[in-house]
Design an enzyme around this catalytic site. Structure first.
Site, PDB file in Angstrom:
ATOM      1  N   ARG A 125       0.318   2.404   0.634  1.00  0.00           N
ATOM      2  CA  ARG A 125       0.481   3.046   1.941  1.00  0.00           C
ATOM      3  C   ARG A 125       1.591   2.327   2.704  1.00  0.00           C
ATOM      4  NH1 ARG A 125      -4.654   0.835   5.601  1.00  0.00           N
ATOM      5  NH2 ARG A 125      -4.228  -1.369   5.301  1.00  0.00           N
ATOM      6  N   ASN A 163      -1.041   4.373  11.206  1.00  0.00           N
ATOM      7  CA  ASN A 163      -2.016   3.295  11.035  1.00  0.00           C
ATOM      8  C   ASN A 163      -1.296   1.988  10.740  1.00  0.00           C
ATOM      9  OD1 ASN A 163      -4.924   2.372  10.438  1.00  0.00           O
ATOM     10  ND2 ASN A 163      -3.816   1.740   8.594  1.00  0.00           N
ATOM     11  N   GLU A 164      -1.553   0.971  11.551  1.00  0.00           N
ATOM     12  CA  GLU A 164      -1.027  -0.377  11.308  1.00  0.00           C
ATOM     13  C   GLU A 164       0.452  -0.343  10.902  1.00  0.00           C
ATOM     14  OE1 GLU A 164      -5.161  -2.686  10.122  1.00  0.00           O
ATOM     15  OE2 GLU A 164      -3.821  -2.050   8.498  1.00  0.00           O
ATOM     16  N   CYS A 171      17.114   1.217   2.355  1.00  0.00           N
ATOM     17  CA  CYS A 171      17.801   2.290   1.653  1.00  0.00           C
ATOM     18  C   CYS A 171      19.161   2.576   2.297  1.00  0.00           C
ATOM     19  CB  CYS A 171      16.941   3.553   1.640  1.00  0.00           C
ATOM     20  SG  CYS A 171      16.931   4.458   3.209  1.00  0.00           S
ATOM     21  N   GLU A 322     -10.226  -1.465  15.308  1.00  0.00           N
ATOM     22  CA  GLU A 322     -10.909  -1.828  14.070  1.00  0.00           C
ATOM     23  C   GLU A 322     -11.454  -3.250  14.144  1.00  0.00           C
ATOM     24  OE1 GLU A 322      -8.800  -1.347  10.419  1.00  0.00           O
ATOM     25  OE2 GLU A 322      -7.921   0.580  10.978  1.00  0.00           O
ATOM     26  N   PHE A 372     -15.324  -2.146  -1.269  1.00  0.00           N
ATOM     27  CA  PHE A 372     -16.240  -3.233  -0.930  1.00  0.00           C
ATOM     28  C   PHE A 372     -15.950  -3.832   0.447  1.00  0.00           C
ATOM     29  CE2 PHE A 372     -16.248  -3.330  -5.662  1.00  0.00           C
ATOM     30  CZ  PHE A 372     -17.562  -2.900  -5.824  1.00  0.00           C
ATOM     31  N   HIS A 373     -15.099  -3.155   1.235  1.00  0.00           N
ATOM     32  CA  HIS A 373     -14.894  -3.587   2.617  1.00  0.00           C
ATOM     33  C   HIS A 373     -16.149  -3.268   3.416  1.00  0.00           C
ATOM     34  CE1 HIS A 373     -13.259  -3.889   6.676  1.00  0.00           C
ATOM     35  NE2 HIS A 373     -12.146  -4.401   6.175  1.00  0.00           N
TER      36      HIS A 373
END
Length: 687
Positions: A125, A163-164, A171, A322, A372-373
């Protein structure tokens, strides 16, 4: 709990149209569209846990547009309807933090190029080119369809951009844009050559067309280039964010916009990025439970991070977008939060200026790198787990703090933090090469101020300092145009300043000030010259000996050799090495004010001694707090809210203001006992 909805709406200023203290989390129903039973159970359990908001669609682009031009928002509208029917609001993300596979395959120019010059493959991402016209076009098309489908929904209270945000792209499109940015800034190549000191190693440019970004295997010797590349990256990110916000503001002008920032993030200048936002929010993931760091120290570092983020937009409460209710999955060691820490940290968040606390994530996903977060609901799907019960108790406390919404922290002190300074310091070839420890210095000084009961804002160099009685300058290596004059006038007019080592070494282009440090006229204010800097090896140390007392403080990392001017008081001297007996801490009266200079990295006791002397000169009220108790204050037109937070595993008795404790619902008369990881929030009505 204490106000009806009507009273809340008439007496408080909320960051969204939802008249509540926001309690919620990231929710990914797009991962469970084949399980209607789970989607139904989710809303039932959200109500049980006291959730009143969710963030939707953060990474849902493929669910919205599985193939180019084919859109499906039916499921989203249905989910928002069900949530709203149960009193749960939607914070809707633009799903641009992760692009779908079809986009990367058809339009490879949207893939980022890394600092090694290699274009990314599709995956992960935060990996799109910020400049790509095709990417921006596809985002515009998606957002307009998204707004067409749910932009009028009554449950929509907030837009959450991507997000974040972070990352760089090297480039050809971004390179050309960088050169255009440089032309606009410097106008002539001669001006750029001077600012970057390109005569060093014969790296003179004849035209802007020759300039490249600082590739890993390219130009790494020009600090001015590296700094301007970071500045450009922030500018380019702001321009990209604006391409999204412009659409949202035009079509949904009454829905506020934010994005989730990250603690002490190195990649973007948040003081600039916030200009695109209506209020700021961030994601907090402290290392609770580290064996080499007490909960009190971790809480203090987190309080500094809260202050740093809120300082990006200090006229509004912030939102914690968050946090984890239990553990993360990406620390080197992923330790559980101990019982009570989640509630304590949530109350601390509100005490530091937040109007909401949310989690990543509501329910654990079955696969992917975050399976598993931590989450409110685990893979077992139960609503009677320890974590679920702790979240429920935390949300009850947050609901009780609803009267605080709209109030702002009341600070007597300010700490200056500047991203350009951080970047210049990190890139400087000298001192400790790999780690200058700016954050540690800031956190140590912030913690000592808090231990004195002094609320401290963390603000940028453009902030108005006249509202503060004390200003602290930790490792302000770079001084920008006008800032030294601002400090001079502040002290001359009666303000008190505390500065540390490495003050005023370079200008905004990272060129050293001539004539001695601190430069830019600050030597006259502080009455001292830092003639040399001794960097100590790990495990090596020195001592500071106070002149007027028997106090001694340990020193590590840095020792500046100070030359006090006539009339400057020597507060402490070095106790070891060839500069034993030379000044380590000084105090100078300048005009009507006071300027303290700390020439070495002192221990906590040493920093406390200097700060207490400065606070006395500034006439700041101090509180006698037990060890491990934090104090924070928020203020509205009608009330002050005094927060006392016990960050230790032992019960403590603390002296507090008399008034109603919002958390317990009881009236308090002057003192109370706080259990381990407990807190109180005393409401003091304004007369």
């Amino acid at each position: 709990m204490f106000y009806s909805v009507e009273e809340r709406e008439s007496t408080m200023n909320f960051i969204t149209k939802a008249p509540v203290m926001l309690c919620g989390g990231d929710y990914n129903p797009d991962q469970w569209l084949d399980r209607p039973d789970i989607l139904e159970a989710d809303i039932r359990m959200m109500k049980k846990a006291g959730m009143n908001s969710v963030t939707l669609g953060v990474f849902a682009w493929a669910a919205y547009e599985p193939r180019e031009g084919e859109y499906n928002f039916t499921w989203l509208r249905e989910i928002m309807d069900r949530l709203y029917d149960q009193g749960i609001y939607t914070e809707l993300a633009t799903p641009t933090g992760a692009k779908p596979n079809w986009l990367a395959r058809k339009y490879p120019e949207v893939l980022r190029v890394q600092s090694n010059g290699v274009r990314d493959h599709q995956g992960m991402r935060h990996n799109h080119c910020l400049t790509s016209p095709i990417y921006r076009q596809k985002v515009e098309e998606l957002l307009n369809h998204l707004i067409d489908s749910v932009g009028d929904h009554p449950g929509l209270i907030l837009w959450h951009i991507s997000n974040e945000l972070g990352g760089e792209c090297y480039c050809p499109l971004c390179q050309e844009r960088f050169r255009g940015w440089l032309k606009e800034k410097y106008h002539t190549i001669d001006a750029l050559n001077h600012a970057w000191w390109t005569s060093f190693w014969s790296h003179h440019y004849d035209s802007f067309d020759e300039v490249e970004p600082p590739f890993d295997n390219g130009e790494q010797s020009l600090n001015g280039l590296k700094l301007d590349w970071r500045r450009f990256t922030t500018w380019n990110m702001m321009d990209y964010v604006h391409s999204e916000t412009a659409i949202l503001r035009k079509r949904t002008p009454n829905v506020p916009i934010t994005t989730n920032l990250m603690e002490y993030f190195p990649g973007l200048d948040y003081h600039k990025l916030q200009r695109e936002l209506d209020f700021v929010c961030w994601d907090s993931y402290p290392h609770w439970g580290r064996p080499d760091r007490s909960t009190t120290v971790t809480a203090g570092m987190t309080a500094f991070d809260h202050a740093l983020i809120r300082g990006c937009k200090p006229d509004k409460p912030f939102l914690l977008m968050e946090s984890t209710p239990s553990l993360v999955n990406w620390h080197e060691y992923n330790k559980l939060k101990r019982p009570g820490v989640n509630r304590m940290s949530a109350i601390q968040t509100v005490a530091c200026g937040a109007d909401g606390v949310q989690y990543f994530q509501w329910r654990k996903g079955r696969g992917g790198s975050e399976q598993f977060h931590g989450a409110v609901v685990d893979h077992d799907g139960r609503d009677d787990t320890r974590v679920f019960n702790e979240v429920t108790a935390t949300n009850e406390a947050l609901a009780a703090l609803t009267p605080v919404c709209g109030s702002l922290p009341k600070a007597d002190a300010a700490m200056i933090f500047d991203w350009d300074n951080r970047w210049a310091l990190d890139d400087a070839w000298g001192m400790q090469i790999k780690q200058k420890n700016l954050r540690e210095t800031c956190c140590q000084l912030y913690a000592q101020l808090n231990h004195c009961g002094v609320e401290t804002d963390v603000v940028g160099v453009d902030a108005d300092l006249n509202r503060y009685k004390l200003v602290v300058l930790p490792m302000l290596f770079m001084t920008k145009p006008g800032f030294a004059q601002k400090i001079r006038e502040y002290v001359e007019n009666g303000g008190t300043v505390v500065a540390t080592y490495l003050l005023g070494y370079v200008d905004e282009s990272t060129l050293c000030w001539l004539g001695g440090f601190p430069g830019d006229g600050l030597r006259e204010v502080f009455g001292v010259t830092a003639s040399e800097l001794d960097t100590l090896y790990p495990g090596e140390g020195n001592r500071a000996i106070w002149v007027k007392s028997s106090q001694q403080s340990s020193i590590k990392d840095y020792c500046e050799l100070l030359q006090p001017a006539e009339g400057t008081e020597v507060v402490a001297v070095y106790g070891q090495d060839f500069y034993s007996g030379h000044a380590a801490v000084t105090h100078h009266v300048f005009g009507k004010g006071h300027a303290y200079y700390i020439g070495a990295r002192l221990d906590d006791a040493g920093n406390a001694a200097v700060l207490r002397a400065a606070l006395a000169d500034a006439k700041v009220h101090l509180r006698d707090l037990p060890q491990g108790v934090e104090y924070h204050c928020r203020e509205s037109e009608n009330a002050r809210y005094h927060f006392y937070i016990n960050t230790t595993q032992s019960a403590v008795k603390v002296q507090v203001e008399s008034g109603a404790d919002l958390l317990s619902g009881k009236n308090v008369l002057g003192s109370m006992e706080l259990k381990p990881y407990d807190a109180c929030a005393i409401e003091e009505k304004m007369k």
